[in-house]
Design a protein around this motif. Structure first.
Motif, PDB file in Angstrom:
ATOM      1  N   PHE A  91       0.885  -1.145  -0.073  1.00  0.00           N
ATOM      2  CA  PHE A  91      -0.168  -0.015   0.112  1.00  0.00           C
ATOM      3  C   PHE A  91       1.083   1.196   0.012  1.00  0.00           C
ATOM      4  O   PHE A  91       1.240   1.620   0.964  1.00  0.00           O
ATOM      5  CB  PHE A  91      -0.921  -0.010   1.413  1.00  0.00           C
ATOM      6  CG  PHE A  91      -1.875  -0.973   1.246  1.00  0.00           C
ATOM      7  CD1 PHE A  91      -3.212  -0.798   0.538  1.00  0.00           C
ATOM      8  CD2 PHE A  91      -1.761  -2.179   2.056  1.00  0.00           C
ATOM      9  CE1 PHE A  91      -4.097  -1.917   0.341  1.00  0.00           C
ATOM     10  CE2 PHE A  91      -2.855  -3.009   2.218  1.00  0.00           C
ATOM     11  CZ  PHE A  91      -4.056  -2.987   1.334  1.00  0.00           C
ATOM     12  N   PRO A  92       1.255   1.884  -1.084  1.00  0.00           N
ATOM     13  CA  PRO A  92       2.022   3.188  -1.180  1.00  0.00           C
ATOM     14  C   PRO A  92       1.377   4.208  -0.646  1.00  0.00           C
ATOM     15  O   PRO A  92       0.184   4.532  -0.810  1.00  0.00           O
ATOM     16  CB  PRO A  92       2.082   3.239  -2.672  1.00  0.00           C
ATOM     17  CG  PRO A  92       1.443   2.343  -3.602  1.00  0.00           C
ATOM     18  CD  PRO A  92       0.725   1.352  -2.452  1.00  0.00           C
ATOM     19  N   VAL A  93       2.031   4.817   0.295  1.00  0.00           N
ATOM     20  CA  VAL A  93       1.321   5.967   0.801  1.00  0.00           C
ATOM     21  C   VAL A  93       2.329   7.228   0.548  1.00  0.00           C
ATOM     22  O   VAL A  93       3.562   7.199   0.584  1.00  0.00           O
ATOM     23  CB  VAL A  93       1.450   5.771   2.361  1.00  0.00           C
ATOM     24  CG1 VAL A  93       0.797   7.192   3.101  1.00  0.00           C
ATOM     25  CG2 VAL A  93       0.488   4.768   2.800  1.00  0.00           C
ATOM     26  N   GLY A  94       1.897   8.407   0.038  1.00  0.00           N
ATOM     27  CA  GLY A  94       2.609   9.552  -0.296  1.00  0.00           C
ATOM     28  C   GLY A  94       1.999  10.758  -0.019  1.00  0.00           C
ATOM     29  O   GLY A  94       0.521  10.791   0.307  1.00  0.00           O
ATOM     30  N   LEU A  95       2.501  11.972  -0.014  1.00  0.00           N
ATOM     31  CA  LEU A  95       2.008  13.210  -0.141  1.00  0.00           C
ATOM     32  C   LEU A  95       1.706  13.674  -1.443  1.00  0.00           C
ATOM     33  O   LEU A  95       2.604  13.419  -2.330  1.00  0.00           O
ATOM     34  CB  LEU A  95       2.778  14.317   0.888  1.00  0.00           C
ATOM     35  CG  LEU A  95       2.787  13.679   2.286  1.00  0.00           C
ATOM     36  CD1 LEU A  95       3.932  14.573   2.921  1.00  0.00           C
ATOM     37  CD2 LEU A  95       1.846  13.618   3.005  1.00  0.00           C
ATOM     38  N   PRO A  96       0.733  14.689  -1.697  1.00  0.00           N
ATOM     39  CA  PRO A  96       0.523  15.326  -2.899  1.00  0.00           C
ATOM     40  C   PRO A  96       1.817  16.246  -3.366  1.00  0.00           C
ATOM     41  O   PRO A  96       2.579  16.714  -2.641  1.00  0.00           O
ATOM     42  CB  PRO A  96      -0.700  16.286  -2.690  1.00  0.00           C
ATOM     43  CG  PRO A  96      -1.085  15.822  -1.534  1.00  0.00           C
ATOM     44  CD  PRO A  96      -0.216  15.195  -0.855  1.00  0.00           C
ATOM     45  N   ASP A  97       2.067  16.034  -4.564  1.00  0.00           N
ATOM     46  CA  ASP A  97       3.106  16.843  -5.292  1.00  0.00           C
ATOM     47  C   ASP A  97       4.598  16.600  -4.574  1.00  0.00           C
ATOM     48  O   ASP A  97       5.551  17.282  -4.573  1.00  0.00           O
ATOM     49  CB  ASP A  97       3.019  18.382  -5.176  1.00  0.00           C
ATOM     50  CG  ASP A  97       1.645  18.707  -5.930  1.00  0.00           C
ATOM     51  OD1 ASP A  97       1.476  18.109  -6.936  1.00  0.00           O
ATOM     52  OD2 ASP A  97       0.916  19.525  -5.393  1.00  0.00           O
ATOM     53  N   GLN A  98       4.720  15.133  -4.106  1.00  0.00           N
ATOM     54  CA  GLN A  98       5.852  14.852  -3.699  1.00  0.00           C
ATOM     55  C   GLN A  98       6.742  13.706  -4.336  1.00  0.00           C
ATOM     56  O   GLN A  98       7.494  12.869  -3.715  1.00  0.00           O
ATOM     57  CB  GLN A  98       5.910  14.495  -2.090  1.00  0.00           C
ATOM     58  CG  GLN A  98       5.347  15.827  -1.112  1.00  0.00           C
ATOM     59  CD  GLN A  98       6.411  16.998  -1.220  1.00  0.00           C
ATOM     60  OE1 GLN A  98       7.507  16.734  -0.969  1.00  0.00           O
ATOM     61  NE2 GLN A  98       5.852  17.997  -1.373  1.00  0.00           N
ATOM     62  N   GLY A  99       6.237  13.328  -5.429  1.00  0.00           N
ATOM     63  CA  GLY A  99       6.743  12.241  -6.307  1.00  0.00           C
ATOM     64  C   GLY A  99       6.140  10.990  -5.932  1.00  0.00           C
ATOM     65  O   GLY A  99       6.695   9.972  -6.405  1.00  0.00           O
ATOM     66  N   TYR A 100       4.936  10.806  -5.411  1.00  0.00           N
ATOM     67  CA  TYR A 100       4.347   9.766  -5.202  1.00  0.00           C
ATOM     68  C   TYR A 100       4.010   8.788  -6.324  1.00  0.00           C
ATOM     69  O   TYR A 100       4.461   7.720  -6.558  1.00  0.00           O
ATOM     70  CB  TYR A 100       2.751   9.935  -4.417  1.00  0.00           C
ATOM     71  CG  TYR A 100       1.989   8.885  -4.351  1.00  0.00           C
ATOM     72  CD1 TYR A 100       2.233   7.824  -3.176  1.00  0.00           C
ATOM     73  CD2 TYR A 100       1.124   8.395  -5.230  1.00  0.00           C
ATOM     74  CE1 TYR A 100       1.320   6.989  -3.282  1.00  0.00           C
ATOM     75  CE2 TYR A 100      -0.028   7.281  -5.106  1.00  0.00           C
ATOM     76  CZ  TYR A 100       0.407   6.611  -4.119  1.00  0.00           C
ATOM     77  OH  TYR A 100      -0.476   5.445  -3.885  1.00  0.00           O
ATOM     78  N   PHE A 101       3.536   9.595  -7.545  1.00  0.00           N
ATOM     79  CA  PHE A 101       3.538   8.642  -8.705  1.00  0.00           C
ATOM     80  C   PHE A 101       4.549   8.176  -9.468  1.00  0.00           C
ATOM     81  O   PHE A 101       4.741   7.202 -10.067  1.00  0.00           O
ATOM     82  CB  PHE A 101       2.438   9.299  -9.754  1.00  0.00           C
ATOM     83  CG  PHE A 101       0.853   9.436  -9.229  1.00  0.00           C
ATOM     84  CD1 PHE A 101       0.021   8.751  -9.142  1.00  0.00           C
ATOM     85  CD2 PHE A 101       0.490  10.886  -8.477  1.00  0.00           C
ATOM     86  CE1 PHE A 101      -1.381   8.517  -8.689  1.00  0.00           C
ATOM     87  CE2 PHE A 101      -0.800  10.866  -8.310  1.00  0.00           C
ATOM     88  CZ  PHE A 101      -1.522   9.736  -8.169  1.00  0.00           C
ATOM     89  N   ASP A 102       5.504   9.340  -9.535  1.00  0.00           N
ATOM     90  CA  ASP A 102       6.991   8.622  -9.894  1.00  0.00           C
ATOM     91  C   ASP A 102       7.190   7.276  -9.200  1.00  0.00           C
ATOM     92  O   ASP A 102       7.927   6.659  -9.876  1.00  0.00           O
ATOM     93  CB  ASP A 102       7.923   9.938  -9.803  1.00  0.00           C
ATOM     94  CG  ASP A 102       7.522  11.052 -10.728  1.00  0.00           C
ATOM     95  OD1 ASP A 102       6.834  10.945 -11.700  1.00  0.00           O
ATOM     96  OD2 ASP A 102       7.911  12.381 -10.325  1.00  0.00           O
TER      97      ASP A 102
END
Length: 115
Positions: A91-102
């Protein structure tokens, strides 16, 4: 709704507790007739999904639930069984505009066996 005779033909509807949550949304022309993979984005909520065989609440129309779908109406994907018999979920967890999709794209390139 794939019934061409219906006023809501080629639309998707969302219901909450058996009550329509929004107006039917048109399926874009280029996606009609293709397998759709619904995605739900949520924050600070609990989500319950019901695939059937019966709705949790009565709907204002008759529809087949996913659990009772005809084989011709679904697309099945074969999932390879792990050699050790244990499945792994990421389950990837990330913040907006911080390279999550990359990061997810790079991860999937290195690990094409994850779906």
């Amino acid at each position: 709704n794939m019934d061409e005779a219906s006023p809501n033909a080629n639309t998707i509807s969302i219901f909450k507790d058996g009550v329509r949550a929004c107006e039917p949304q048109a399926i874009p022309e280029k996606l009609r007739g293709k397998t759709l993979f619904p995605t739900i984005t949520y924050k600070n909520v609990t989500l319950q999904v019901n695939f059937g065989p019966i709705p949790l609440k009565e709907l204002p129309f008759k529809c087949n639930m996913l659990a009772s779908a005809a084989a011709a109406d679904v697309e099945l994907a074969e999932v390879p069984k792990p050699s050790d018999g244990k499945y792994e979920v990421v389950f990837p967890v990330g913040l907006p505009d911080q390279g999550y999709f990359d990061w997810v794209d790079a991860f999937l390139e290195k690990h094409p066996d994850y779906i």
